[in-house]
Enzyme design. Sequence first.
Site, short mmCIF file in Angstrom:
data_model
loop_
_atom_site.label_atom_id
_atom_site.label_comp_id
_atom_site.label_asym_id
_atom_site.label_seq_id
_atom_site.Cartn_x
_atom_site.Cartn_y
_atom_site.Cartn_z
CG MET A 1 -1.98 -1.06 1.19
SD MET A 1 -3.24 -0.77 -0.05
CE MET A 1 -4.16 0.57 0.70
CB CYS A 2 1.63 3.87 -1.91
SG CYS A 2 2.75 2.58 -2.46
NE ARG A 3 -2.76 5.77 1.89
CZ ARG A 3 -4.04 5.36 1.97
NH1 ARG A 3 -4.90 6.02 2.74
NH2 ARG A 3 -4.44 4.29 1.31
CB VAL A 86 4.71 8.39 1.09
CG1 VAL A 86 5.28 9.80 1.12
CG2 VAL A 86 3.24 8.40 1.51
CG ASN A 113 -3.15 3.50 -2.54
OD1 ASN A 113 -2.49 2.74 -1.84
ND2 ASN A 113 -4.27 4.06 -2.12
#
Length: 258
Positions: A1-3, A86, A113
């Site tokens: 996962m990311c943002r 990120v 994401n």
Amino acid sequence: MCRLAAYLGPEIHLGRFILEPEHNLQVQAWGPREMEEARMNADGFGFGWYRNGQPGKYVNTCPMWSDINLDSLCGSLSSGACLANVRSATPGQAVSLDNTQPFISDRFMYLHNGFIKQFGEKVKSNFHASLSPAVQAGIQGNTDSEYLFALFRQELAAAGSDPVEALGGLLAALPSLLDGATALVNLVICDGHRLLACRRAFNNGNCPSLYFTDRHPDFPDAVLIASERLSMPDAWEAVGENSTLLIARGKPVEYPAL
């Protein structure tokens, strides 16, 4: 996962978008509020921008909060279109510059994401069987995100460079490629003039959070997309689950059926 986050509007210094909001991406690197699959995003970060119609990017494998160059870069660079993220690396997908988004091909810049479960063990071979040798030659890392971008690039060529049609082709092709594997697929694609975003989940997955705003007082005449609302929560709307959003220099248009 990311943002992730994206900006399209009047030219601004990138720091206004990336660093100044109360809940900016640097904060989301160590304190995300809506992630269900991880606690932090400390496996690198990147951002991209457009200048004279051409995309450029900066990526780093260190946590966003530890890069001593970031303030200077964000204070010096300006653009009317920017993508940033990120990263929380999926197990088995190495922390490396090649695996750090955004990815760029020609005028298109891309963020993902989410994740594809059992990607290396089960799904990756299906992508190899589906992608042309020319498209595979452009893959530099080993992430599910980059393979999704490769599929988009292949669909883009088939669609005559229409990104909406290409994204539709990607989403239509995914169920057979996944072969039952769960996938979370929030994507943002930019060509410098338009943003295209989708919020999708496959095979019993839950759609990751995704928001947009075209009425944020800190960003007049701009549209922003973000995994988590950057500031002033009342100014944001959720992107509909399993839908696609197209943003040009005007009102966002949602495509629930795409």
